[in-house]
Scaffold this motif. Structure first.
Motif, PDB file in Angstrom:
ATOM      1  N   ASN A  98       4.183  14.805  16.134  1.00  0.00           N
ATOM      2  CA  ASN A  98       2.933  14.518  15.431  1.00  0.00           C
ATOM      3  C   ASN A  98       3.216  13.478  14.350  1.00  0.00           C
ATOM      4  O   ASN A  98       4.146  13.653  13.568  1.00  0.00           O
ATOM      5  CB  ASN A  98       2.381  15.777  14.744  1.00  0.00           C
ATOM      6  N   ILE A  99       2.429  12.425  14.285  1.00  0.00           N
ATOM      7  CA  ILE A  99       2.623  11.428  13.232  1.00  0.00           C
ATOM      8  C   ILE A  99       1.278  10.920  12.714  1.00  0.00           C
ATOM      9  O   ILE A  99       0.273  10.963  13.423  1.00  0.00           O
ATOM     10  CB  ILE A  99       3.463  10.215  13.701  1.00  0.00           C
ATOM     11  N   GLU A 100       1.302  10.459  11.477  1.00  0.00           N
ATOM     12  CA  GLU A 100       0.181   9.725  10.915  1.00  0.00           C
ATOM     13  C   GLU A 100       0.700   8.353  10.512  1.00  0.00           C
ATOM     14  O   GLU A 100       1.831   8.227  10.046  1.00  0.00           O
ATOM     15  CB  GLU A 100      -0.407  10.451   9.710  1.00  0.00           C
ATOM     16  N   MET A 101      -0.132   7.336  10.686  1.00  0.00           N
ATOM     17  CA  MET A 101       0.335   5.986  10.416  1.00  0.00           C
ATOM     18  C   MET A 101      -0.756   5.136   9.779  1.00  0.00           C
ATOM     19  O   MET A 101      -1.915   5.176  10.197  1.00  0.00           O
ATOM     20  CB  MET A 101       0.813   5.315  11.713  1.00  0.00           C
ATOM     21  N   GLU A 102      -0.353   4.372   8.783  1.00  0.00           N
ATOM     22  CA  GLU A 102      -1.248   3.425   8.126  1.00  0.00           C
ATOM     23  C   GLU A 102      -1.148   2.087   8.850  1.00  0.00           C
ATOM     24  O   GLU A 102      -0.049   1.580   9.072  1.00  0.00           O
ATOM     25  CB  GLU A 102      -0.834   3.277   6.667  1.00  0.00           C
ATOM     26  N   THR A 103      -2.290   1.514   9.190  1.00  0.00           N
ATOM     27  CA  THR A 103      -2.287   0.293  10.002  1.00  0.00           C
ATOM     28  C   THR A 103      -2.771  -0.943   9.255  1.00  0.00           C
ATOM     29  O   THR A 103      -2.739  -2.044   9.798  1.00  0.00           O
ATOM     30  CB  THR A 103      -3.162   0.484  11.248  1.00  0.00           C
ATOM     31  N   THR A 104      -3.231  -0.753   8.021  1.00  0.00           N
ATOM     32  CA  THR A 104      -3.627  -1.907   7.218  1.00  0.00           C
ATOM     33  C   THR A 104      -3.687  -1.518   5.745  1.00  0.00           C
ATOM     34  O   THR A 104      -3.883  -0.343   5.413  1.00  0.00           O
ATOM     35  CB  THR A 104      -5.002  -2.467   7.646  1.00  0.00           C
TER      36      THR A 104
END
Length: 419
Positions: free
Chosen positions: A89-95
């Motif tokens: 499970n991951i969360e990622m910032e894209t901007t």
């Protein structure tokens, strides 16, 4: 003050529900939510999306927060922190680019050294994703306006094609058309969390400056029409409403608004709800912070329990569980550009230089597996749930879990002072 008999705190939903309502209520809640997702299971099975179905079920069973069922299966994992496998499970910032000026977002208060404002590039995204053997659930989010990044839909598509992940987005839905959503986003996602902090146009646009209330409402209605027209349960839609002194009076009206557009079933499955969330506070926005939700507002909300489900999320600090119960670190958060943090709860503190300094590593410079297994990350995992150990620096000031009691007892662990 919120009456404890009227509140479900989602951080430890299972434990608090059991305490307030008993085991029978817990079992009934799980059965109810399981049946609500039945149409989603059938849809994925009917369309031969077997891997996607597996990941969707995995999400429901094992994702600790948000979309998970809160069955407590993950609690067995945190008892053995040195044996936790590579996260799925991951969360990622894209901007970190935004064209809005929301008054409660740290973005508009960033100093020059806080954060370079840029988009994550598609090749950077692929480089990060390819470091994970398996990604069963992903939340693509961040403190920018995601759809300003032209590569964002391509990232969503790449992640789905590579892992068939259960993908969830967080957005205000103002910077994209329904046509683009239908063509480039909906085929690859399971859900969207919509950031919407008011019920009326006047209040909404005074908080989320730059967002167009009418455009968002039209997009919501169009998404419901899309789902009906295509006979699909996806995407599941949920709402996050940040409680501040400018909008607390509109909480009941917000439920009325959402219920007037669609029913609980039409919005989505088991994770579909309105989260009334406490403000992630820092000094520049202290003036908007509200410590207690008036009981009269809570009473009005409880009269609307027959509509879309709602709950409070760290809405009042004393109701937060202790850090010993934290499970959020099972969902690593990758902050722009590539810094690995324990979870999303450390975000929105307007202190990005601190987060970079204490991050576990950077996936643009090193492989995530190496970072996950490094001495710093291992020691963090051994400490975070141990009541007899100091509170890791990254967790100080956490908004989801209480830390002051343990800091008073054991102090704070600063990895840089250990060196």
């Amino acid at each position: 003050m919120i009456n404890k008999n009227n509140i479900i705190n989602d951080v430890v939903l299972l434990d608090l529900n059991r305490m307030l309502f008993g085991d029978k209520f817990i079992k009934a809640l799980h059965i109810k939510r399981t049946f609500r997702d039945f149409s989603s299971y059938l849809y994925l099975l009917k369309h031969f999306q077997l891997k996607s179905l597996y990941n969707f079920i995995f999400t429901k069973l094992y994702v600790p927060t948000g979309e998970g069922f809160h069955l407590g299966l993950h609690r067995k994992l945190i008892k053995y922190p040195d044996k936790i496998p590579i996260p799925r499970n991951i969360e990622m910032e894209t901007t970190t680019v935004c064209n809005k000026k929301c008054i409660i977002c740290e973005y508009i208060y960033w100093s020059k050294d806080a954060q370079v404002k840029r988009h994550l590039k598609l090749d950077e995204f692929k480089h990060i994703i390819n470091q994970f053997p398996v990604i069963r659930w992903a939340n693509l989010t961040g403190e920018g306006s995601s759809f300003l990044n032209k590569d964002y839909p391509l990232m969503v598509k790449y992640l789905w094609e590579k892992h068939k992940s259960s993908i969830w987005l967080v957005d205000h839905l103002d910077d994209i058309s329904i046509e683009k959503l239908q063509k480039e986003v909906f085929p690859y996602i399971h859900g969207i969390y919509i950031s919407m902090d008011a019920a009326t146009k006047e209040t909404y646009e005074s908080i989320k400056i730059g967002c167009n209330y009418d455009n968002v409402i039209n997009n919501l209605k169009s998404i419901i029409q899309y789902k009906k027209r295509n006979n699909t349960p996806f995407p599941h839609l949920s709402f996050r409403y940040i409680i501040i002194n400018k909008n607390v009076h509109e909480l009941p009206l917000f439920l009325d608004l959402i219920n007037s557009i669609a029913s609980q079933t039409e919005w989505g499955g088991s994770s579909t709800m309105v989260e009334f969330t406490g403000l992630l506070n820092f000094k520049e926005i202290n003036k908007y912070y509200i410590e207690k939700i008036p009981q009269s507002i809570v009473d009005e909300l409880m009269k609307r329990r027959d509509g879309i489900e709602f709950q409070f999320s760290h809405a009042e600090e004393p109701s937060n569980p202790p850090i010993e119960q934290c499970i959020a670190w099972l969902e690593p958060y990758i902050m722009m550009p590539g810094y690995v943090l324990p979870c999303c709860a450390v975000m929105m503190s307007n202190n990005r230089p601190h987060l970079r300094k204490y991050s576990f590593g950077n996936v643009l410079n090193d492989n995530f597996i190496n970072i996950w297994e490094n001495e710093y990350y291992l020691k963090f995992r051994s400490m975070v749930n141990d009541p007899d150990k100091p509170v890791p620096t990254l967790c100080v000031g956490c908004r989801a879990f209480r830390t002051k009691h343990r800091i008073a007892k054991n102090g704070i662990w600063d990895v840089h002072k250990d060196k």
